[in-house]
Motif scaffolding. Structure first.
Motif, mmCIF file in Angstrom:
data_model
loop_
_atom_site.group_PDB
_atom_site.id
_atom_site.type_symbol
_atom_site.label_atom_id
_atom_site.label_comp_id
_atom_site.label_asym_id
_atom_site.label_seq_id
_atom_site.Cartn_x
_atom_site.Cartn_y
_atom_site.Cartn_z
ATOM 1 N N ASN A 46 2.743 10.498 -6.108
ATOM 2 C CA ASN A 46 4.148 10.987 -7.185
ATOM 3 C C ASN A 46 3.599 11.413 -8.454
ATOM 4 O OD1 ASN A 46 5.375 11.792 -5.070
ATOM 5 N ND2 ASN A 46 6.850 9.727 -5.867
ATOM 6 N N ASN A 47 2.070 10.764 -8.824
ATOM 7 C CA ASN A 47 2.250 10.233 -10.441
ATOM 8 C C ASN A 47 0.908 11.700 -11.222
ATOM 9 O OD1 ASN A 47 4.479 9.447 -11.893
ATOM 10 N ND2 ASN A 47 4.066 8.137 -9.927
ATOM 11 N N THR A 48 -0.260 11.965 -10.243
ATOM 12 C CA THR A 48 -1.079 12.264 -9.662
ATOM 13 C C THR A 48 -1.446 13.352 -9.370
ATOM 14 O OG1 THR A 48 -2.507 10.918 -8.553
ATOM 15 C CG2 THR A 48 -1.928 10.150 -10.651
ATOM 16 N N ASP A 49 -2.793 14.584 -9.340
ATOM 17 C CA ASP A 49 -3.412 15.169 -8.724
ATOM 18 C C ASP A 49 -4.028 14.745 -7.331
ATOM 19 O OD1 ASP A 49 -2.341 17.220 -10.632
ATOM 20 O OD2 ASP A 49 -4.648 17.130 -11.301
ATOM 21 N N ILE A 50 -3.903 13.361 -7.553
ATOM 22 C CA ILE A 50 -4.878 12.928 -6.137
ATOM 23 C C ILE A 50 -3.078 12.380 -4.917
ATOM 24 C CG2 ILE A 50 -5.833 10.575 -5.145
ATOM 25 C CD1 ILE A 50 -7.051 10.756 -7.840
ATOM 26 N N GLY A 93 0.760 -0.899 -0.386
ATOM 27 C CA GLY A 93 -0.005 -0.080 0.125
ATOM 28 C C GLY A 93 0.576 0.888 0.017
ATOM 29 N N SER A 94 1.649 1.197 0.629
ATOM 30 C CA SER A 94 3.404 2.397 0.810
ATOM 31 C C SER A 94 3.436 2.608 -0.641
ATOM 32 C CB SER A 94 3.450 2.059 1.452
ATOM 33 O OG SER A 94 3.173 2.257 3.021
ATOM 34 N N VAL A 95 3.634 1.766 -1.631
ATOM 35 C CA VAL A 95 4.204 2.243 -2.469
ATOM 36 C C VAL A 95 3.201 2.410 -3.748
ATOM 37 C CG1 VAL A 95 5.594 0.400 -5.378
ATOM 38 C CG2 VAL A 95 6.250 -0.122 -2.630
ATOM 39 N N LEU A 96 1.861 1.482 -3.347
ATOM 40 C CA LEU A 96 0.971 2.463 -4.108
ATOM 41 C C LEU A 96 0.743 4.053 -3.648
ATOM 42 C CD1 LEU A 96 -0.781 1.499 -6.719
ATOM 43 C CD2 LEU A 96 -2.381 0.977 -4.691
ATOM 44 N N ALA A 97 0.064 4.192 -2.958
ATOM 45 C CA ALA A 97 0.113 5.116 -2.285
ATOM 46 C C ALA A 97 1.027 6.443 -3.116
ATOM 47 C CB ALA A 97 -0.078 5.066 -0.805
#
Length: 211
Positions: A14-18, A5-9
């Motif tokens: 880092n790659n979206t506005d979310i 989950g940490s990697v996904l978050a």
């Protein structure tokens, strides 16, 4: 779950506005309950626990069905792995009378262990000396000789077992074709899988069930 989950978050942030923040959960059941209460917006969950939530059975028998969440994605398969350091244990039947870790009480591992034991006519309360430990504690107890075997449900290779693999000799217990048929027939969230050779390089890899 937390490591994944940490990697996904981090990737999404880092790659979206979310912006996503990974927090430590208390397993599949707690994650479903946190989603239901609104404490979190995303959560990881074993597919069997998700089924229990929707049907209001097993883990959710007392609290009732939870249908307030939906599936966003299937991330990866988890394997039910049974490990032993006792050379006399070759089959699930051999667990009778032995000291066995079956996961924390009420956990997904716990119910998977009960299901597999039942496929062999074994009752966790009377036929084995059940211990209720998480992955890391189970691996430590195996290495220290405090238990004879342990159930683990996680993506293979599992970190705690990989660490055990480097320091101790163990075998993995396979399931008979009859048990596999019983489990896959009665529990639609289970399928058969053979772990690839070398998953745990120093030990034996055998046919298992995964979720």
């Amino acid at each position: 779950y937390y490591a994944f989950g940490s990697v996904l978050a981090q990737y999404v942030s880092n790659n979206t506005d979310i912006k996503i923040t990974a927090v430590v959960g208390n397993g599949s059941q707690a994650n479903v309950e946190d989603l239901d209460s609104g404490a979190v917006q995303l959560g990881f969950c074993q597919s069997d626990v998700m089924s229990y939530a929707y049907s209001g059975t097993n883990l959710f028998a007392e609290s009732g069905a939870v249908d307030s969440f939906s599936v966003a994605a299937a991330l990866y398969m988890e394997q039910v792995q049974i490990f032993t350091t006792n050379p006399d244990i070759k089959t699930v039947e051999d667990l009778k009378g032995k000291t066995v870790s079956i996961g924390a009480s009420g956990s997904g591992v716990f119910y998977n262990a009960i299901d597999i034991l039942s496929a062999y006519g074994l009752d966790y309360e009377t036929d084995i000396k059940a211990q209720y430990q998480d992955f890391g504690n189970s691996a430590d107890s195996l290495q220290d000789g405090k238990i004879d075997a342990a159930f683990t449900v996680a993506g293979a290779p599992t970190t705690s077992i990989t660490e055990l693999d480097a320091t101790a000799e163990f075998d993995m217990i396979s399931l008979t074709p009859e048990a596999v048929e019983y489990l896959t027939t009665n529990y639609p969230f289970l399928v058969q899988e053979d772990l690839p050779a070398g998953t745990y390089p120093n030990n034996i890899d055998l046919s298992l069930i995964h979720i």
